[in-house]
Enzyme design. Structure first.
Site, mmCIF file in Angstrom:
data_model
loop_
_atom_site.group_PDB
_atom_site.id
_atom_site.type_symbol
_atom_site.label_atom_id
_atom_site.label_comp_id
_atom_site.label_asym_id
_atom_site.label_seq_id
_atom_site.Cartn_x
_atom_site.Cartn_y
_atom_site.Cartn_z
ATOM 1 C CB ILE A 68 13.184 74.886 42.305
ATOM 2 C CG1 ILE A 68 14.506 74.762 43.089
ATOM 3 C CG2 ILE A 68 12.854 76.238 41.941
ATOM 4 C CD1 ILE A 68 15.533 75.916 42.728
ATOM 5 C CG ASP A 69 12.219 69.993 39.320
ATOM 6 O OD1 ASP A 69 11.158 69.895 40.120
ATOM 7 O OD2 ASP A 69 11.830 70.203 38.029
ATOM 8 C CE LYS A 70 19.265 64.520 43.260
ATOM 9 N NZ LYS A 70 19.181 63.110 43.223
ATOM 10 C CB THR A 109 15.802 73.119 39.094
ATOM 11 O OG1 THR A 109 15.304 72.395 37.803
ATOM 12 C CG2 THR A 109 15.902 74.715 38.661
ATOM 13 N NE ARG A 112 12.992 68.788 34.110
ATOM 14 C CZ ARG A 112 12.825 67.868 35.081
ATOM 15 N NH1 ARG A 112 12.493 68.049 36.143
ATOM 16 N NH2 ARG A 112 13.368 66.639 34.738
#
Length: 354
Positions: free
Chosen positions: A165-167, A169, A269
């Site tokens: 998952i994104d940094k 998130t 997103r």
């Protein structure tokens, strides 16, 4: 599609920039161009002579996982290589150029056994070492956690993180401790049989309150740092589907549940922005400015205070479900919404009640 990490003998180097991420969060690890005189040959046979320490079976598994591309498209192991074909081997993480140094970074471990562990990642923690982030990542934290485990090699792509998952998130991630566990778990992600639900605070209130967003996602041609929904006939776009459900209506914002049918880079997103409801405080996709409501002084101060409380996209990977690779048991985990998002939601709840 982390099952791409199952291939033996694939080393790692850190990419020089975003251009090394070829599409959908995939990184090129190997590239070959067939000669002009190349005779028709199965791609698994073609690669087995070129990839050291990689068995034909592993290459076939990689092809099944969509990790072997020919001229930019995924192929099966029986594809016949033709003259001047461009063959790429891709993975979902950059190659590690530097040694992974164990770092004593606190981990919130939700579950662990001999085959896997589930971790609740905080917002702000990068998952993989890469360009500009050579330390302080989740992989460095895992190296510390497994420092006394002789069977776990943090640099071995056959084990480790199965997805990411994104940094900025927060939420749940599963880590495989053995090659067999990663193969099994990776196949579940690739076949879309895992269960993943996210909570997000978005600008506005989507209509209808429940819906399905379908739109091919690819690199934004005008901004390499962004993904976007591309026209259906654009070959660089990847099929993506997100299901959403509005949980609470805050007049100018809303709390939504998002269920992933596919797993593309920045999917939630991008899809929420595509339907006109960017995630609150998402600077990359335009959610860090006032998008709903009258911009009078008190409202503007309220929103600015909300940005200060949660200065990152308001997105949390709340639930994760999969079949245990050894026992066959269905596992299901839930991570509570983190404090910054909880405070943010409470503020919007109080505001809308007024």
């Amino acid at each position: 599609m982390s099952e791409m990490d199952r291939i033996d003998g694939f080393d790692s180097v850190v990419p020089d920039g975003v251009e090394d991420e070829i599409a959908d969060g995939l990184y090129e690890h190997f590239r070959f161009v067939a000669d002009k005189g190349q005779q028709l040959l199965r791609v698994d046979k073609f690669l087995v002579t070129r990839l050291e320490k990689s068995s034909r079976n592993r290459i076939q598994q990689a092809a099944d996982a969509g990790c072997i591309l020919v001229n930019g498209r995924a192929v099966k192991s029986n594809y016949r290589v033709k003259p001047l074909d461009v063959i790429q081997v891709v993975m979902d993480r950059p190659r590690y150029e530097l040694e992974i140094i164990p770092e004593n970074i606190p981990l919130e471990i939700v579950y662990e056994d001999e085959a896997l562990l589930v971790v609740n990642k905080p917002a702000g923690l990068v998952v993989h070492p890469g360009h500009g982030n050579y330390s302080g990542t989740l992989v460095n934290a895992l190296a510390w956690h497994f420092r006394d485990n002789p069977d776990y090699d943090v640099s071995d792509p056959r084990m480790g993180l199965v997805h990411r998952i994104d940094k900025d998130t927060s939420g749940l991630l599963v880590v495989a401790k053995t090659p067999d566990a990663k193969t099994h778990l990776g196949r579940q992600f690739f076949n879309k049989t895992t269960k993943r639900e996210y909570n997000a605070l978005v600008w506005g209130v989507p209509s209808p309150l429940q819906g399905r967003i379908e739109g091919n996602i690819g690199r934004n041609p005008k901004d390499r740092l962004q993904m976007s929904v591309l026209p259906a006939d654009d070959p660089s776009g990847k099929h993506a589907v997100t299901h959403y459900d509005v949980l609470e209506n805050f007049v100018h914002a809303s709390l939504v549940k998002c269920v992933l049918e596919t797993g593309r880079t920045h999917q939630i997103r991008v899809h929420m922005r595509h339907i006109g409801h960017p995630l609150f405080s998402d600077s990359r996709y335009g959610g860090d400015v006032i998008l709903r409501g009258v911009r009078n002084g008190s409202y503007q101060r309220f929103v600015e205070n909300c940005f200060a409380v949660c200065p990152r996209q308001a997105l949390h990977a709340r639930t994760l479900g999969f079949i245990h690779p050894m026992s066959g048991e269905e596992m299901f985990f839930t991570a509570p919404i983190p404090e910054d998002m909880e405070i943010l939601i409470d503020r919007w709840r109080t505001y809308s009640a007024r």
